[in-house]
Scaffold this active site. Structure first.
Site, PDB file in Angstrom:
ATOM      1  N   HIS A 172      69.686  38.426  52.526  1.00 53.30           N
ATOM      2  CA  HIS A 172      69.542  37.340  51.561  1.00 53.30           C
ATOM      3  C   HIS A 172      68.299  36.513  51.903  1.00 53.30           C
ATOM      4  O   HIS A 172      67.877  36.497  53.060  1.00 53.30           O
ATOM      5  CB  HIS A 172      70.755  36.403  51.621  1.00 53.30           C
ATOM      6  CG  HIS A 172      72.013  36.990  51.078  1.00 53.30           C
ATOM      7  ND1 HIS A 172      73.164  37.095  51.822  1.00 53.30           N
ATOM      8  CD2 HIS A 172      72.318  37.484  49.849  1.00 53.30           C
ATOM      9  CE1 HIS A 172      74.115  37.642  51.081  1.00 53.30           C
ATOM     10  NE2 HIS A 172      73.630  37.891  49.881  1.00 53.30           N
ATOM     11  N   CYS A 274      76.489  30.662  54.925  1.00 52.77           N
ATOM     12  CA  CYS A 274      77.371  31.540  54.139  1.00 52.77           C
ATOM     13  C   CYS A 274      78.816  31.063  54.097  1.00 52.77           C
ATOM     14  O   CYS A 274      79.564  31.410  53.188  1.00 52.77           O
ATOM     15  CB  CYS A 274      77.398  32.949  54.721  1.00 52.77           C
ATOM     16  SG  CYS A 274      75.883  33.513  55.411  1.00 52.77           S
TER      17      CYS A 274
HETATM   18  C1  CIR Z   1      77.900  40.774  52.944  1.00 51.66           C
HETATM   19  O1  CIR Z   1      77.227  41.748  53.300  1.00 51.66           O
HETATM   20  O2  CIR Z   1      77.993  40.466  51.766  1.00 51.66           O
HETATM   21  C2  CIR Z   1      78.628  39.962  53.985  1.00 51.66           C
HETATM   22  N1  CIR Z   1      79.090  40.808  55.041  1.00 51.66           N
HETATM   23  C3  CIR Z   1      77.735  38.902  54.565  1.00 51.66           C
HETATM   24  C4  CIR Z   1      77.365  37.868  53.554  1.00 51.66           C
HETATM   25  C5  CIR Z   1      76.556  36.786  54.137  1.00 51.66           C
HETATM   26  N2  CIR Z   1      76.312  35.770  53.166  1.00 51.66           N
HETATM   27  C6  CIR Z   1      75.220  35.039  53.110  1.00 51.66           C
HETATM   28  O3  CIR Z   1      74.271  35.263  53.844  1.00 51.66           O
HETATM   29  N3  CIR Z   1      75.150  34.124  52.171  1.00 51.66           N
END
Ligand code: CIR
Length: 279
Positions: A172, A274
Site C-alpha cells: 500500500h 492499518c
Molecule cells: C493484506 O494483505 O490485505 C493484509 N494482510 C495486510 C493489510 C495491511 N493494511 C494496510 O496496510 N492498510
C-alpha cells in the site's frame, strides 16, 4: 493544523489471523502475542484521547483486523471502500454498521454525517490513501485501481477536499509513507527519490524524514492527536521524530513518541495505521 480524533474503530484479530494474505516471509504470527499487541495498541489510542470501539473478530475475514482498508474518512464523510483483494471485500459490512452505530449513539459528538461508497469495478484499500491536511494522496497499487481512485477523487472533491493520484510501489502507499503532523512527512528512501510523490507533497510540508532502508517497516507510523505511534525497534526513526518534535515552537502542544511492538502484524504485512479507523 493537526486533525483531532475523538473516536476509533478497531477489530480484534481472529484465531485464523495467520490465514490472511501476506508476502512478508517472516513466519506465522503467534495469535496470543497478536492479541497482546492489539490490546497495547488499543490502550495507546485511548491514552491519546480517543474512545475506541473494538469489534469482535470475524473468522470469515482473517485480515479483518486491518480495518483501515475498509473506509476512508474525510471529516463528515465516511467512504466505504471496495477492497482490492477478493477475500477482503465483505469486511466492509460490519464496519459500515459500526460507523452507523457511532453516528447514532454519539449524534452531534461525531463529526461523521454521510456515508459514500466505492463501487465495482472500482477498488480502493484505505491503506493507499494518505491524508496531509485537506489533501488526499491516492496510491495506485495491486489493491487500488484507477477507477477506484477516480471515484474516490470525485467524492473527495464533493467534500471540499483536494487529491492527487500517484503510484504505490509496496503493498500500500502507506506501507512506505506517513504524515507525522506539524508539516512533516515520513518517507522511505525509495519515496524520497520518487519524483511523482515528491511533487505531490511539496507544497504541503516543510520537513521530510527519510527512513533508512534497514528501518523501512517503521515508515508506517501513526499520528493520533498529540501522540506519534511508531513500531518499536527502529532507533533511527525514533530519534529523528523525537528531534523533530523537540524543535517545535514552545507554544505548540508537546508531541509524545510512543513505540509499540508490532511484530505479529508485520508478519501479516500490516502496520500501525492499518489497525484503526480514526474518526
Ligand atoms: C493484506 O494483505 O490485505 C493484509 N494482510 C495486510 C493489510 C495491511 N493494511 C494496510 O496496510 N492498510
Amino acid at each position: 493544523m493537526t486533525l483531532h480524533h475523538k473516536y476509533a474503530i478497531v477489530r480484534k484479530p481472529g484465531e485464523n489471523f495467520a490465514q490472511g494474505q501476506t508476502e512478508s516471509q517472516l513466519g506465522a504470527p503467534n495469535f496470543a502475542k497478536a492479541l497482546e499487541q492489539h490490546a497495547a495498541y488499543v490502550a495507546a489510542l485511548e491514552q491519546s484521547g480517543v474512545e475506541v470501539t473494538c469489534l469482535p473478530a470475524d473468522l470469515n475475514f482473517p485480515d479483518g483486523c486491518f480495518v483501515e482498508d475498509t473506509t476512508v474518512i474525510a471529516d463528515e464523510t465516511a467512504i466505504i471502500t471496495n477492497p482490492g483483494h477478493e477475500s477482503r471485500k465483505g469486511e466492509v459490512n460490519e464496519i459500515e454498521k459500526a460507523l452507523k452505530e457511532l453516528i447514532t449513539a454519539r449524534g452531534a459528538y461525531v463529526p461523521l454525517k454521510n456515508i459514500e461508497r466505492i463501487e465495482s469495478p472500482g477498488t480502493v484499500d484505505g491503506g493507499d490513501v494518505l491524508r496531509i491536511k485537506n489533501h488526499f494522496i491516492i496510491g495506485l497499487s495491486n489493491r487500488t485501481n484507477r477507477e477506484g481512485a477516480a471515484q474516490l477523487g470525485r467524492i473527495l472533491t464533493a467534500c471540499g477536499k483536494t487529491f492527487a493520484i500517484v503510484h504505490a510501489t509496496d503493498l500500500h502507499l502507506k506501507t512506505s509513507v506517513a504524515y507525522a503532523g506539524n508539516d512533516c512527512c515520513i518517507v522511505t528512501e525509495e519515496y524520497d527519490r520518487d519524483e511523482e510523490f515528491s511533487n505531490a507533497i511539496e507544497e504541503l510540508i516543510t520537513r521530510k524524514i527519510v527512513v533508512p532502508e534497514n528501518e523501512k517497516y517503521a515508515a508506517n507510523s501513526l499520528r493520533v492527536n498529540e501522540t506519534m505511534l511508531m513500531a518499536s525497534g527502529f532507533p533511527q526513526l525514533e530519534e529523528a521524530l523525537k528531534g523533530r518534535f523537540r524543535a517545535l515552537p514552545p507554544e505548540l502542544p508537546v508531541v509524545r513518541v510512543v513505540t509499540l511492538d508490532m511484530s505479529e502484524f508485520q508478519k501479516m504485512d500490516g502496520g500501525l495505521t492499518c489497525l484503526s479507523l480514526l474518526v
